[in-house]
Design a protein around this motif. Structure first.
Motif, PDB file in Angstrom:
ATOM      1  N   ASP A 193       4.412   4.701  -0.235  1.00  0.00           N
ATOM      2  CA  ASP A 193       4.977   4.445  -1.439  1.00  0.00           C
ATOM      3  C   ASP A 193       6.486   4.348  -1.245  1.00  0.00           C
ATOM      4  OD1 ASP A 193       2.688   4.143  -2.756  1.00  0.00           O
ATOM      5  OD2 ASP A 193       2.558   6.264  -3.032  1.00  0.00           O
ATOM      6  N   VAL A 194       6.941   3.996  -0.241  1.00  0.00           N
ATOM      7  CA  VAL A 194       8.322   3.747  -0.131  1.00  0.00           C
ATOM      8  C   VAL A 194       8.565   2.218  -0.084  1.00  0.00           C
ATOM      9  CG1 VAL A 194      10.360   4.070   1.527  1.00  0.00           C
ATOM     10  CG2 VAL A 194       8.698   5.766   1.475  1.00  0.00           C
ATOM     11  N   ASP A 195       9.356   1.817  -1.072  1.00  0.00           N
ATOM     12  CA  ASP A 195       9.517   0.302  -1.403  1.00  0.00           C
ATOM     13  C   ASP A 195      10.684  -0.076  -0.330  1.00  0.00           C
ATOM     14  OD1 ASP A 195       7.932   0.374  -3.456  1.00  0.00           O
ATOM     15  OD2 ASP A 195       9.374   0.872  -4.969  1.00  0.00           O
ATOM     16  N   LEU A 196      10.543  -1.500  -0.209  1.00  0.00           N
ATOM     17  CA  LEU A 196      11.458  -2.280   0.847  1.00  0.00           C
ATOM     18  C   LEU A 196      12.702  -2.842   0.396  1.00  0.00           C
ATOM     19  CD1 LEU A 196       8.509  -3.616   3.160  1.00  0.00           C
ATOM     20  CD2 LEU A 196       9.792  -1.394   3.346  1.00  0.00           C
ATOM     21  N   ALA A 197      13.790  -3.006   0.550  1.00  0.00           N
ATOM     22  CA  ALA A 197      14.926  -3.885   0.451  1.00  0.00           C
ATOM     23  C   ALA A 197      14.982  -4.856   1.662  1.00  0.00           C
ATOM     24  CB  ALA A 197      16.072  -3.215   0.144  1.00  0.00           C
TER      25      ALA A 197
ATOM     26  N   ILE B  87      14.314   2.859  -8.845  1.00  0.00           N
ATOM     27  CA  ILE B  87      15.052   1.604  -8.399  1.00  0.00           C
ATOM     28  C   ILE B  87      14.300   0.420  -8.653  1.00  0.00           C
ATOM     29  CG2 ILE B  87      16.006   0.386  -6.288  1.00  0.00           C
ATOM     30  CD1 ILE B  87      16.177   3.289  -4.846  1.00  0.00           C
ATOM     31  N   PRO B  88      14.640  -0.446  -9.423  1.00  0.00           N
ATOM     32  CA  PRO B  88      14.006  -1.658  -9.886  1.00  0.00           C
ATOM     33  C   PRO B  88      13.519  -2.606  -8.477  1.00  0.00           C
ATOM     34  CG  PRO B  88      16.015  -1.728 -10.912  1.00  0.00           C
ATOM     35  CD  PRO B  88      16.295  -0.642  -9.855  1.00  0.00           C
ATOM     36  N   VAL B  89      12.381  -3.120  -8.757  1.00  0.00           N
ATOM     37  CA  VAL B  89      11.629  -4.039  -7.518  1.00  0.00           C
ATOM     38  C   VAL B  89      11.521  -5.388  -8.032  1.00  0.00           C
ATOM     39  CG1 VAL B  89      10.813  -2.168  -6.202  1.00  0.00           C
ATOM     40  CG2 VAL B  89       9.443  -3.385  -8.348  1.00  0.00           C
ATOM     41  N   GLY B  90      11.218  -6.091  -7.336  1.00  0.00           N
ATOM     42  CA  GLY B  90      11.324  -7.638  -7.879  1.00  0.00           C
ATOM     43  C   GLY B  90      12.533  -8.152  -8.187  1.00  0.00           C
TER      44      GLY B  90
ATOM     45  N   ARG C 145       6.934  -4.352  -4.832  1.00  0.00           N
ATOM     46  CA  ARG C 145       7.386  -3.384  -4.012  1.00  0.00           C
ATOM     47  C   ARG C 145       8.596  -3.998  -3.138  1.00  0.00           C
ATOM     48  NH1 ARG C 145       3.568   0.150  -2.023  1.00  0.00           N
ATOM     49  NH2 ARG C 145       5.499   0.949  -1.371  1.00  0.00           N
ATOM     50  N   VAL C 146       9.311  -4.903  -3.698  1.00  0.00           N
ATOM     51  CA  VAL C 146      10.351  -5.579  -2.526  1.00  0.00           C
ATOM     52  C   VAL C 146      11.549  -5.731  -3.476  1.00  0.00           C
ATOM     53  CG1 VAL C 146      11.027  -7.434  -1.278  1.00  0.00           C
ATOM     54  CG2 VAL C 146       9.089  -6.244  -0.890  1.00  0.00           C
ATOM     55  N   VAL C 147      12.745  -5.572  -2.917  1.00  0.00           N
ATOM     56  CA  VAL C 147      14.003  -6.013  -3.391  1.00  0.00           C
ATOM     57  C   VAL C 147      14.540  -6.965  -2.477  1.00  0.00           C
ATOM     58  CG1 VAL C 147      16.381  -5.344  -3.896  1.00  0.00           C
ATOM     59  CG2 VAL C 147      14.540  -3.987  -4.831  1.00  0.00           C
TER      60      VAL C 147
END
Length: 343
Positions: free
Chosen positions: A259-263, A6-9, A302-304
């Motif tokens: 290592d779980v990214d955030l939306a 899943i893309p980040v930034g 690490r964020v969307v």
């Protein structure tokens, strides 16, 4: 699991969109969200088009029909399932057309598809007797497996049609109510009991594993069960930043540590009285990372950024503005611009 991520930034939408025209919606989303567009839901079209109704198009060998109180499992494919399948097919057609016109077909540019998660679905769909699926552990397991299988097929079909990798969003707005046992039943004495967290976790894990694509689990309600989502196998967790409490901070920090990214839902889902600029929208995110003790560079790595929830209740004008605002925030994060230092 594929090597797709899943893309980040970047910015993306949560799911629902106002209006009834899938082609117009697809053109806007592809244009405004170049890094992570999504297949929208258009609930204004009625039965079979809302979050729960769309599941009727995905469930394998478990048809849904309408009841006086919502959606109900049935033995035969009826009007609701046929309508849901037709609407989903139109939506994919519209996105494929917009994707082709944008010259994106055959690229490595990911596209996001959404569906209700298995626990929220089981909390809203009824068995033949009127009780929620959640009250029958066997039916709950079967519904979870059916949904996961259908989503996996949907992912494969969308990837083929778009010529691009697909990531998945599972919407679980009722997750906390499922765990707390706070859902109403057909009578006071027949309300669903709280689903033990280990059972809920096992079901969500099995669904994510079966889907076989990177999964973002989104929960825009308060009281997000952070620990469960951290262990679920989700690659990313999405939430409304405005609902965070002090007691939620450890849970969010543990997601990042795992290592779980955030939306991050930073943009209002309906038009506010005064339109905020990107500095105001970005500030809660920078404050969050500061309180967690993480470097602000994680905002681009690490964020969307998303609206706080779906946009079905917004005006068409604000919906487009919300996507643009989310993109503005991500550009500021990528440039390392600090909202507090701007005039």
């Amino acid at each position: 699991m594929t090597d797709v991520r899943i893309p980040v930034g970047v910015a993306t939408g949560v799911g629902s969109w106002p209006g009834t025209d899938p082609r117009e919606a697809a053109e806007i989303v592809v244009g405004e969200l170049p890094a992570l567009p999504h297949l929208v839901e258009l609930p204004a079209r009625g039965i079979g088009a809302d979050m729960i109704g769309r599941a009727a198009a995905l469930l394998v060998d478990m048809p849904l029909d309408a009841s006086t109180t919502g959606y109900r499992l049935t033995q035969r494919i009826g009007m609701v399932t046929r309508t849901a399948r037709d609407l989903l097919a139109r939506d994919v057609d519209a996105l494929e057309e917009a994707w082709e016109l944008a010259g994106r077909r055959g690229t490595e540019q990911p596209v996001k598809v959404q569906t209700v998660g298995p626990l929220t679905l089981a909390s809203q769909v009824e068995l033949s007797g009127g009780h929620r699926v959640l009250t029958d552990r066997g039916a709950l397991r079967d519904l979870t497996e059916s949904l996961a299988e259908g989503v996996a097929e949907h992912v494969a079909e969308a990837a083929r049609r778009l010529g691009s990798p697909i990531v998945v969003q599972l919407d679980e707005p009722a997750l906390n109510a499922v765990l707390a046992g706070s859902l109403p039943g057909v009578s006071i004495l027949q309300a669903p009991r709280a689903l033990p967290e280990p059972e809920a976790l096992a079901l969500l894990q099995s669904a994510i594993e079966r889907i076989g694509a990177p999964v973002l689990v989104h929960c825009c309600a308060a009281d997000v069960p952070w620990g469960l989502l951290r262990r679920s196998g989700a690659a990313m967790v999405g939430f409304d930043v405005s609902t965070l409490r002090t007691e939620d901070l450890d849970g969010v920090g543990e997601l990042l540590d795992a290592d779980v990214d955030l939306a991050l839902g930073l943009v209002p889902a309906t038009a506010p009285e005064r339109t905020p600029d990107w500095r105001e929208l970005a500030e809660p995110a920078t404050r969050l990372l500061d309180r967690l003790g993480f470097a602000r560079t994680l905002l681009s790595s690490r964020v969307v950024v998303t609206p706080s929830c779906g946009l079905a209740g917004a005006s068409p004008e604000w919906s487009r503005s919300a996507l643009r605002a989310a993109s503005d925030v991500t550009r500021a994060f990528a440039d390392g611009v600090d909202p507090a230092e701007m005039p």
